[in-house]
Design a protein around this motif. Structure first.
Motif, PDB file in Angstrom:
ATOM      1  N   VAL A  28       0.858  -1.179   0.000  1.00  0.00           N
ATOM      2  CA  VAL A  28       0.000   0.000   0.000  1.00  0.00           C
ATOM      3  C   VAL A  28       0.897   1.233   0.000  1.00  0.00           C
ATOM      4  O   VAL A  28       1.883   1.302   0.728  1.00  0.00           O
ATOM      5  CB  VAL A  28      -0.924  -0.009   1.236  1.00  0.00           C
ATOM      6  CG1 VAL A  28      -1.818   1.212   1.248  1.00  0.00           C
ATOM      7  CG2 VAL A  28      -1.756  -1.282   1.257  1.00  0.00           C
ATOM      8  N   LEU A  30       2.470   4.782   0.698  1.00  0.00           N
ATOM      9  CA  LEU A  30       2.580   5.749   1.791  1.00  0.00           C
ATOM     10  C   LEU A  30       2.825   7.108   1.157  1.00  0.00           C
ATOM     11  O   LEU A  30       3.832   7.306   0.475  1.00  0.00           O
ATOM     12  CB  LEU A  30       3.726   5.384   2.735  1.00  0.00           C
ATOM     13  CG  LEU A  30       4.017   6.392   3.847  1.00  0.00           C
ATOM     14  CD1 LEU A  30       2.872   6.407   4.861  1.00  0.00           C
ATOM     15  CD2 LEU A  30       5.338   6.078   4.533  1.00  0.00           C
ATOM     16  N   HIS A  31       1.908   8.035   1.368  1.00  0.00           N
ATOM     17  CA  HIS A  31       2.035   9.389   0.840  1.00  0.00           C
ATOM     18  C   HIS A  31       2.586  10.284   1.953  1.00  0.00           C
ATOM     19  O   HIS A  31       2.035  10.313   3.049  1.00  0.00           O
ATOM     20  CB  HIS A  31       0.676   9.916   0.373  1.00  0.00           C
ATOM     21  CG  HIS A  31       0.135   9.167  -0.798  1.00  0.00           C
ATOM     22  ND1 HIS A  31       0.371   9.551  -2.093  1.00  0.00           N
ATOM     23  CD2 HIS A  31      -0.619   8.036  -0.872  1.00  0.00           C
ATOM     24  CE1 HIS A  31      -0.218   8.704  -2.918  1.00  0.00           C
ATOM     25  NE2 HIS A  31      -0.825   7.771  -2.192  1.00  0.00           N
ATOM     26  N   GLY A  74      -6.555  13.516   5.228  1.00  0.00           N
ATOM     27  CA  GLY A  74      -6.376  12.117   4.863  1.00  0.00           C
ATOM     28  C   GLY A  74      -5.800  11.902   3.479  1.00  0.00           C
ATOM     29  O   GLY A  74      -5.766  10.778   2.985  1.00  0.00           O
ATOM     30  N   GLN A  77      -0.548  10.196   4.541  1.00  0.00           N
ATOM     31  CA  GLN A  77      -0.522   9.491   5.817  1.00  0.00           C
ATOM     32  C   GLN A  77       0.600   9.989   6.729  1.00  0.00           C
ATOM     33  O   GLN A  77       0.627   9.666   7.909  1.00  0.00           O
ATOM     34  CB  GLN A  77      -0.336   7.981   5.598  1.00  0.00           C
ATOM     35  CG  GLN A  77      -1.476   7.319   4.868  1.00  0.00           C
ATOM     36  CD  GLN A  77      -1.418   7.540   3.364  1.00  0.00           C
ATOM     37  OE1 GLN A  77      -0.361   7.487   2.757  1.00  0.00           O
ATOM     38  NE2 GLN A  77      -2.572   7.794   2.761  1.00  0.00           N
ATOM     39  N   LEU A  93      -6.454  14.830  14.951  1.00  0.00           N
ATOM     40  CA  LEU A  93      -6.139  13.428  14.679  1.00  0.00           C
ATOM     41  C   LEU A  93      -5.642  12.778  15.965  1.00  0.00           C
ATOM     42  O   LEU A  93      -4.475  12.915  16.332  1.00  0.00           O
ATOM     43  CB  LEU A  93      -5.056  13.314  13.598  1.00  0.00           C
ATOM     44  CG  LEU A  93      -5.427  13.789  12.199  1.00  0.00           C
ATOM     45  CD1 LEU A  93      -4.222  13.727  11.266  1.00  0.00           C
ATOM     46  CD2 LEU A  93      -6.567  12.955  11.637  1.00  0.00           C
ATOM     47  N   ASP A  95      -4.880   9.833  16.714  1.00  0.00           N
ATOM     48  CA  ASP A  95      -3.851   8.797  16.604  1.00  0.00           C
ATOM     49  C   ASP A  95      -2.585   9.305  15.911  1.00  0.00           C
ATOM     50  O   ASP A  95      -1.819   8.525  15.362  1.00  0.00           O
ATOM     51  CB  ASP A  95      -4.423   7.587  15.860  1.00  0.00           C
ATOM     52  CG  ASP A  95      -3.672   6.307  16.187  1.00  0.00           C
ATOM     53  OD1 ASP A  95      -2.911   6.290  17.169  1.00  0.00           O
ATOM     54  OD2 ASP A  95      -3.840   5.318  15.444  1.00  0.00           O
ATOM     55  N   ASP A 131      -0.288   9.577  10.750  1.00  0.00           N
ATOM     56  CA  ASP A 131      -1.616   9.240  11.242  1.00  0.00           C
ATOM     57  C   ASP A 131      -1.621   7.740  11.491  1.00  0.00           C
ATOM     58  O   ASP A 131      -1.663   6.951  10.544  1.00  0.00           O
ATOM     59  CB  ASP A 131      -2.674   9.633  10.218  1.00  0.00           C
ATOM     60  CG  ASP A 131      -4.085   9.298  10.666  1.00  0.00           C
ATOM     61  OD1 ASP A 131      -4.255   8.854  11.820  1.00  0.00           O
ATOM     62  OD2 ASP A 131      -5.012   9.473   9.857  1.00  0.00           O
ATOM     63  N   ALA A 133      -3.790   5.753  12.469  1.00  0.00           N
ATOM     64  CA  ALA A 133      -4.983   5.038  12.010  1.00  0.00           C
ATOM     65  C   ALA A 133      -4.880   4.611  10.551  1.00  0.00           C
ATOM     66  O   ALA A 133      -5.582   3.704  10.123  1.00  0.00           O
ATOM     67  CB  ALA A 133      -6.218   5.912  12.209  1.00  0.00           C
ATOM     68  N   SER A 134      -4.008   5.243   9.781  1.00  0.00           N
ATOM     69  CA  SER A 134      -3.916   4.926   8.349  1.00  0.00           C
ATOM     70  C   SER A 134      -2.669   4.115   8.004  1.00  0.00           C
ATOM     71  O   SER A 134      -2.337   3.969   6.834  1.00  0.00           O
ATOM     72  CB  SER A 134      -3.928   6.211   7.533  1.00  0.00           C
ATOM     73  OG  SER A 134      -2.766   6.959   7.793  1.00  0.00           O
ATOM     74  N   LEU A 135      -1.994   3.573   8.992  1.00  0.00           N
ATOM     75  CA  LEU A 135      -0.728   2.890   8.733  1.00  0.00           C
ATOM     76  C   LEU A 135      -0.861   1.402   8.428  1.00  0.00           C
ATOM     77  O   LEU A 135       0.135   0.764   8.122  1.00  0.00           O
ATOM     78  CB  LEU A 135       0.226   3.078   9.912  1.00  0.00           C
ATOM     79  CG  LEU A 135       0.869   4.453   9.973  1.00  0.00           C
ATOM     80  CD1 LEU A 135       1.826   4.530  11.145  1.00  0.00           C
ATOM     81  CD2 LEU A 135       1.602   4.779   8.684  1.00  0.00           C
ATOM     82  N   ARG A 138       1.240  -0.267   5.799  1.00  0.00           N
ATOM     83  CA  ARG A 138       2.218   0.739   5.359  1.00  0.00           C
ATOM     84  C   ARG A 138       3.441   0.765   6.274  1.00  0.00           C
ATOM     85  O   ARG A 138       4.280   1.642   6.142  1.00  0.00           O
ATOM     86  CB  ARG A 138       1.564   2.121   5.345  1.00  0.00           C
ATOM     87  CG  ARG A 138       0.499   2.288   4.290  1.00  0.00           C
ATOM     88  CD  ARG A 138      -0.038   3.705   4.283  1.00  0.00           C
ATOM     89  NE  ARG A 138      -0.941   3.925   3.194  1.00  0.00           N
ATOM     90  CZ  ARG A 138      -2.273   3.900   3.302  1.00  0.00           C
ATOM     91  NH1 ARG A 138      -2.842   3.687   4.472  1.00  0.00           N
ATOM     92  NH2 ARG A 138      -3.027   4.114   2.258  1.00  0.00           N
TER      93      ARG A 138
END
Length: 183
Positions: A28, A30-31, A74, A77, A93, A95, A131, A133-135, A138
């Motif tokens: 996935v 990672l930006h 969002g 990340q 955020l 997290d 963040d 929560a979005s890892l 990643r």
């Protein structure tokens, strides 16, 4: 006996199948957002030298505030921010995690008269905030980003002149200006 063996194989496959499928998932992306500032340029150097995997996409923005906005929305990340800005973003955020201190910089010239009684200039910490929560899926890309940052710092230390020219190209400034900023 054959039923027991078949059952054992079925159970074993049932336990291993999720592990096998998860390892086959496509990585996935990672930006990571960062602004044009010498302390964040290690990310560009790591990308340009091929030290970041394809799953890490860097997004250069106009300011740390713009990077923070993309993180809050969002769109990315991770973002390179000042610590005070990261703490502000954490209000939205829950997290948000600081995973790397990228640098410590004095917010004014380091030359001071020792008899000067005014307060010393503020020290700013520059960090990579993510963040949490979005890892999911990643983690490897994040670890590679951090490793790329440190590899870029090693390159800067060992190949200073070349690194300065590369930094200058990324920042649209002269190598002399970058050299003085990195001292």
């Amino acid at each position: 006996m054959a039923v027991r063996r078949t059952a054992s194989v079925t159970v074993a496959l049932g336990l291993l199948l999720p592990l096998l499928l998860s390892s086959c998932q496509a990585p996935v992306t990672l930006h990571v957002a960062y602004s044009s500032w010498v302390g964040y340029e290690s990310l560009s150097l790591a990308r340009d030298m091929g030290w970041l995997p394809d799953e890490v996409l860097l997004h250069r923005v106009e300011s740390p505030a713009a990077a923070a906005q993309l993180l809050q929305e969002g769109v990315v990340q991770a973002a390179a921010l000042t610590l005070d800005l990261a703490l502000h973003v954490r209000q939205q955020l829950d997290d948000l995690k600081v995973v790397l201190v990228m640098g410590e910089f004095v917010a004014a010239d380091g030359a001071r008269n020792l008899s000067d009684t005014r307060p010393a200039p503020a020290t700013m910490l520059h960090v990579l905030a993510v963040d949490g929560a979005s890892l999911l899926h990643r983690e490897e890309a994040l670890a590679a980003t951090i490793a790329g940052h440190f590899r870029a710092l090693e390159y800067l230390r060992d190949n200073r002149e070349d690194a300065i020219y590369r930094y200058a190209a990324g920042l649209s400034s002269s190598p002399a200006a970058r050299w003085s900023a990195l001292r």
